[in-house]
Motif scaffolding. Structure first.
Motif, PDB file in Angstrom:
ATOM      1  N   THR A  48      40.876  50.021  41.019  1.00  0.00           N
ATOM      2  CA  THR A  48      40.081  50.773  40.055  1.00  0.00           C
ATOM      3  C   THR A  48      38.695  51.038  40.623  1.00  0.00           C
ATOM      4  O   THR A  48      37.959  50.117  40.910  1.00  0.00           O
ATOM      5  CB  THR A  48      39.949  49.986  38.727  1.00  0.00           C
ATOM      6  N   ARG A  49      38.350  52.300  40.776  1.00  0.00           N
ATOM      7  CA  ARG A  49      37.029  52.656  41.302  1.00  0.00           C
ATOM      8  C   ARG A  49      35.986  52.514  40.200  1.00  0.00           C
ATOM      9  O   ARG A  49      36.226  52.839  39.051  1.00  0.00           O
ATOM     10  CB  ARG A  49      37.025  54.085  41.831  1.00  0.00           C
ATOM     11  N   ASN A  50      34.833  52.014  40.592  1.00  0.00           N
ATOM     12  CA  ASN A  50      33.691  51.864  39.679  1.00  0.00           C
ATOM     13  C   ASN A  50      33.968  50.936  38.499  1.00  0.00           C
ATOM     14  O   ASN A  50      33.349  51.084  37.451  1.00  0.00           O
ATOM     15  CB  ASN A  50      33.218  53.221  39.165  1.00  0.00           C
ATOM     16  N   ALA A  51      34.885  49.995  38.643  1.00  0.00           N
ATOM     17  CA  ALA A  51      35.147  49.044  37.572  1.00  0.00           C
ATOM     18  C   ALA A  51      33.957  48.104  37.422  1.00  0.00           C
ATOM     19  O   ALA A  51      33.316  47.732  38.404  1.00  0.00           O
ATOM     20  CB  ALA A  51      36.417  48.244  37.860  1.00  0.00           C
ATOM     21  N   GLU A  52      33.647  47.768  36.185  1.00  0.00           N
ATOM     22  CA  GLU A  52      32.534  46.874  35.891  1.00  0.00           C
ATOM     23  C   GLU A  52      32.940  45.923  34.773  1.00  0.00           C
ATOM     24  O   GLU A  52      33.918  46.153  34.081  1.00  0.00           O
ATOM     25  CB  GLU A  52      31.317  47.657  35.390  1.00  0.00           C
ATOM     26  N   PRO A  70      29.413  44.785  38.915  1.00  0.00           N
ATOM     27  CA  PRO A  70      30.428  45.666  39.516  1.00  0.00           C
ATOM     28  C   PRO A  70      31.607  44.851  40.049  1.00  0.00           C
ATOM     29  O   PRO A  70      31.419  43.843  40.723  1.00  0.00           O
ATOM     30  CB  PRO A  70      29.665  46.343  40.662  1.00  0.00           C
ATOM     31  N   LEU A  71      32.792  45.283  39.733  1.00  0.00           N
ATOM     32  CA  LEU A  71      34.006  44.596  40.191  1.00  0.00           C
ATOM     33  C   LEU A  71      34.540  45.262  41.450  1.00  0.00           C
ATOM     34  O   LEU A  71      35.667  45.757  41.495  1.00  0.00           O
ATOM     35  CB  LEU A  71      35.060  44.593  39.082  1.00  0.00           C
ATOM     36  N   THR A  72      33.713  45.286  42.472  1.00  0.00           N
ATOM     37  CA  THR A  72      34.081  45.906  43.745  1.00  0.00           C
ATOM     38  C   THR A  72      34.070  44.860  44.844  1.00  0.00           C
ATOM     39  O   THR A  72      33.255  43.941  44.844  1.00  0.00           O
ATOM     40  CB  THR A  72      33.101  47.036  44.112  1.00  0.00           C
ATOM     41  N   ARG A  73      34.990  45.019  45.759  1.00  0.00           N
ATOM     42  CA  ARG A  73      35.064  44.093  46.896  1.00  0.00           C
ATOM     43  C   ARG A  73      33.880  44.321  47.828  1.00  0.00           C
ATOM     44  O   ARG A  73      33.429  45.433  48.016  1.00  0.00           O
ATOM     45  CB  ARG A  73      36.350  44.308  47.683  1.00  0.00           C
ATOM     46  N   SER A  74      33.409  43.223  48.420  1.00  0.00           N
ATOM     47  CA  SER A  74      32.374  43.329  49.442  1.00  0.00           C
ATOM     48  C   SER A  74      32.550  42.170  50.404  1.00  0.00           C
ATOM     49  O   SER A  74      33.361  41.267  50.187  1.00  0.00           O
ATOM     50  CB  SER A  74      30.976  43.320  48.822  1.00  0.00           C
TER      51      SER A  74
END
Length: 129
Positions: A48-52, A70-74
């Protein structure tokens, strides 16, 4: 040797709720537990892009912080405290013209609003984030 250690106010509870993607919510009592939940959600929301997720923190004295994570991988590990401190530091040191801030209560700030300059400074000094 005396030291002037100021005890910071600890977290009472943290409520997390996803905004997009798979609907999920959690209530925990520590930043470490919140990090575990967020780590799982980051893994689950990789498509999911831009999931928060919404973050609501209540401290032992009733002070509240509201933010989004933000629920994005890093490459960095998940750290809600680091994210909040970064937001608070940005707000506290902002040189932008500040709009007047009318807080509904004296113990509630939203970290996505730029009018809480002084409250951000106080939160960094007083609360265990």
């Amino acid at each position: 040797m005396a030291t002037d250690v100021i005890d910071k106010v600890d977290v009472s509870k943290i409520e997390l709720e996803t905004v997009e993607g798979t609907r999920a919510n959690a209530r925990v009592t520590s930043m470490e537990a919140a990090n575990h939940v967020l780590e799982r959600w980051v893994h689950d929301e990789q498509e999911t892009r831009n999931a928060e997720c919404e973050v609501h923190i209540v401290f032992e004295d009733g002070f509240r912080l509201h933010s989004r994570y933000p629920l994005t991988r890093s490459d960095k590990r998940v750290s809600l405290a680091r994210h909040l401190r970064k937001q608070l530091n940005n707000m506290a040191s902002s040189t932008r013209a500040r709009k007047p801030c009318r807080r509904d209560s004296g113990c509630d700030i939203r970290l996505n609003d730029d009018c809480y300059h002084e409250a951000a400074k106080e939160a960094l000094e007083r609360y265990n984030i």
